[in-house]
Design an enzyme around this catalytic site. Structure first.
Site, short mmCIF file in Angstrom:
data_model
loop_
_atom_site.label_atom_id
_atom_site.label_comp_id
_atom_site.label_asym_id
_atom_site.label_seq_id
_atom_site.Cartn_x
_atom_site.Cartn_y
_atom_site.Cartn_z
N LYS A 13 -2.90 9.74 -59.29
CA LYS A 13 -3.68 10.95 -59.61
C LYS A 13 -3.60 11.25 -61.11
O LYS A 13 -4.61 11.48 -61.75
CB LYS A 13 -3.15 12.15 -58.81
CG LYS A 13 -3.26 11.99 -57.31
CD LYS A 13 -2.81 13.23 -56.57
CE LYS A 13 -1.36 13.61 -56.78
NZ LYS A 13 -0.38 12.61 -56.28
N ARG A 127 7.89 3.63 -62.40
CA ARG A 127 7.22 4.53 -63.35
C ARG A 127 8.16 4.97 -64.47
O ARG A 127 9.31 5.30 -64.23
CB ARG A 127 6.70 5.77 -62.62
CG ARG A 127 6.15 6.81 -63.59
CD ARG A 127 5.30 7.84 -62.93
NE ARG A 127 5.99 8.60 -61.91
CZ ARG A 127 5.40 9.51 -61.15
NH1 ARG A 127 4.11 9.75 -61.30
NH2 ARG A 127 6.08 10.18 -60.25
N ARG A 171 9.24 13.34 -50.51
CA ARG A 171 7.93 13.75 -51.03
C ARG A 171 6.80 13.21 -50.15
O ARG A 171 5.80 13.89 -49.93
CB ARG A 171 7.76 13.27 -52.49
CG ARG A 171 8.59 14.10 -53.47
CD ARG A 171 8.76 13.39 -54.80
NE ARG A 171 7.52 13.19 -55.51
CZ ARG A 171 7.36 12.28 -56.48
NH1 ARG A 171 8.36 11.51 -56.85
NH2 ARG A 171 6.20 12.17 -57.08
P1 AP5 Z 1 0.71 8.31 -61.38
O1 AP5 Z 1 -0.65 8.34 -61.98
O2 AP5 Z 1 1.82 8.92 -62.19
O3 AP5 Z 1 0.67 8.89 -59.88
P2 AP5 Z 1 0.52 10.35 -59.34
O4 AP5 Z 1 -0.34 10.31 -58.12
O5 AP5 Z 1 0.12 11.31 -60.43
O6 AP5 Z 1 2.02 10.58 -58.88
P3 AP5 Z 1 2.95 11.84 -58.99
O7 AP5 Z 1 4.30 11.32 -58.53
O8 AP5 Z 1 2.91 12.48 -60.35
O9 AP5 Z 1 2.33 12.77 -57.94
P4 AP5 Z 1 2.98 13.92 -57.22
O10 AP5 Z 1 1.81 14.55 -56.60
O11 AP5 Z 1 4.10 13.56 -56.32
O12 AP5 Z 1 3.72 14.67 -58.41
P5 AP5 Z 1 3.38 15.99 -59.24
O13 AP5 Z 1 3.79 15.76 -60.63
O14 AP5 Z 1 2.01 16.48 -58.96
O15 AP5 Z 1 1.06 6.77 -61.07
C1 AP5 Z 1 2.32 6.41 -60.52
C2 AP5 Z 1 2.75 5.05 -61.15
O16 AP5 Z 1 1.84 4.04 -60.72
C3 AP5 Z 1 2.75 5.02 -62.68
O17 AP5 Z 1 3.83 4.27 -63.15
C4 AP5 Z 1 1.41 4.33 -63.05
O18 AP5 Z 1 1.50 3.62 -64.26
C5 AP5 Z 1 1.23 3.39 -61.85
N1 AP5 Z 1 -0.18 3.18 -61.51
C6 AP5 Z 1 -1.18 4.11 -61.50
N2 AP5 Z 1 -2.34 3.55 -61.13
C7 AP5 Z 1 -2.06 2.22 -60.87
C8 AP5 Z 1 -2.86 1.12 -60.43
N3 AP5 Z 1 -4.17 1.24 -60.17
N4 AP5 Z 1 -2.24 -0.07 -60.26
C9 AP5 Z 1 -0.90 -0.21 -60.52
N5 AP5 Z 1 -0.10 0.81 -60.95
C10 AP5 Z 1 -0.68 2.01 -61.12
O19 AP5 Z 1 4.38 17.03 -58.53
C11 AP5 Z 1 5.78 16.90 -58.69
C12 AP5 Z 1 6.46 18.06 -57.98
O20 AP5 Z 1 6.03 19.32 -58.56
C13 AP5 Z 1 6.16 18.20 -56.48
O21 AP5 Z 1 6.99 17.38 -55.69
C14 AP5 Z 1 6.43 19.70 -56.27
O22 AP5 Z 1 7.79 19.97 -56.20
C15 AP5 Z 1 5.89 20.32 -57.56
N6 AP5 Z 1 4.46 20.70 -57.44
C16 AP5 Z 1 3.41 20.19 -58.15
N7 AP5 Z 1 2.25 20.76 -57.76
C17 AP5 Z 1 2.58 21.66 -56.79
C18 AP5 Z 1 1.83 22.53 -55.97
N8 AP5 Z 1 0.47 22.61 -56.07
N9 AP5 Z 1 2.48 23.31 -55.07
C19 AP5 Z 1 3.82 23.25 -54.95
N10 AP5 Z 1 4.60 22.42 -55.68
C20 AP5 Z 1 3.99 21.62 -56.59
#
Ligand code: AP5
Length: 217
Positions: A13, A127, A171
């Site tokens: 994402k 990552r 998660r």
């Molecule tokens: P990446 O692009 O970083 O993936 P992502 O989907 O953004 O993963 P996140 O772990 O950031 O998502 P998340 O939803 O768990 O975390 P968030 O920060 O929102 O890609 C991942 C890896 O894959 C990277 O190394 C990249 O290089 C690689 N990659 C990407 N595309 C690729 C491809 N096509 N091929 C190969 N490799 C690839 O949330 C974190 C925490 O914050 C949550 O757990 C929660 O505690 C809190 N939080 C955030 N939002 C809320 C909310 N709305 N409500 C409540 N709590 C929240």
């Protein structure tokens, strides 16, 4: 364009949000990034958020919604926005709907990025993120030129605390229990598009933009 990205942790994402937001020239708003910035700055919101994030749990809806309300109220969202990681629960989606009603603007589309659990674990375990500019790398799929150093700014690369295997498992479980119902919520409203998140990053971006350009059914 007012768009929401959903998908499991590690679906790509954040990676796709950067390219899609650039394509549509809209601000890229990631609740995860805003929480992490608060954690780094040791704000009171950051202290609370950290206790949930480190366990792989969601931050409570009231705190998250208030933060997004504040962010969407800023001037740069007038021409649209991309929300990465919000909403993540049906109550958050209902709050977003009320916020947009107050602003008298619609949500245009919700894009779900799909990848399987094995790919999630592969991606999150490799990552690495730049401490200075926030750029994301992967030790295998998108490695930096020099190990541990950001290509863009020379900053130090680190691994997120919540990318430990046991937290990733939690998660994924939280995603299944609390975020998956959102997919049905948006499907019922005719707003959902899907894109496969596997393949080269540029390939996924191309498919994502094609999906976003499809007319609403
Ligand atoms: P990446 O692009 O970083 O993936 P992502 O989907 O953004 O993963 P996140 O772990 O950031 O998502 P998340 O939803 O768990 O975390 P968030 O920060 O929102 O890609 C991942 C890896 O894959 C990277 O190394 C990249 O290089 C690689 N990659 C990407 N595309 C690729 C491809 N096509 N091929 C190969 N490799 C690839 O949330 C974190 C925490 O914050 C949550 O757990 C929660 O505690 C809190 N939080 C955030 N939002 C809320 C909310 N709305 N409500 C409540 N709590 C929240």
């Amino acid at each position: 364009m007012r768009l929401v990205l959903v998908g499991p942790p590690g679906a790509g994402k954040g990676t796709q949000a950067e390219h899609i937001a650039k394509h549509y020239r809209i601000p890229n708003i990631s609740t995860g990034d805003i929480f992490r910035a608060n954690v780094a700055e040791r704000t009171s919101l950051g202290e609370i958020a950290k206790s949930y994030m480190d366990e792989g749990e969601l931050v409570p809806d009231d705190l998250t919604v208030a933060m997004v309300r504040d962010r969407l109220g800023r001037d740069d969202t007038g021409g649209g926005f991309l929300l990465d990681g919000f909403p993540r629960t049906v109550p958050q989606a209902e709050s977003l709907s009320s916020m947009l009603d107050e602003l008298d603007v619609p949500l245009d589309v919700v894009l779900k990025i799909t990848v399987d659990d094995d790919e999630v674990v592969r991606r999150l375990s490799g990552r690495r993120i730049c401490r200075s500019c926030g750029r994301t790398f992967h030790v295998e799929f998108d490695p930096p030129g020099t190990e541990g150093v950001c290509d863009a700014c020379g900053g130090e690369l680190y691994q997120r605390d919540d990318d430990k295997p046991e937290t990733v498992r939690r998660r994924l479980q939280v995603y299944r229990e609390q975020t998956k119902p959102l997919v049905e919520y948006y499907e019922n409203r005719g707003l959902l598009r899907m894109v496969a998140g596997t393949g080269e990053v540029a390939e996924v971006t191309k498919r994502a933009i094609e999906a976003l350009e499809q007319p609403v059914a």
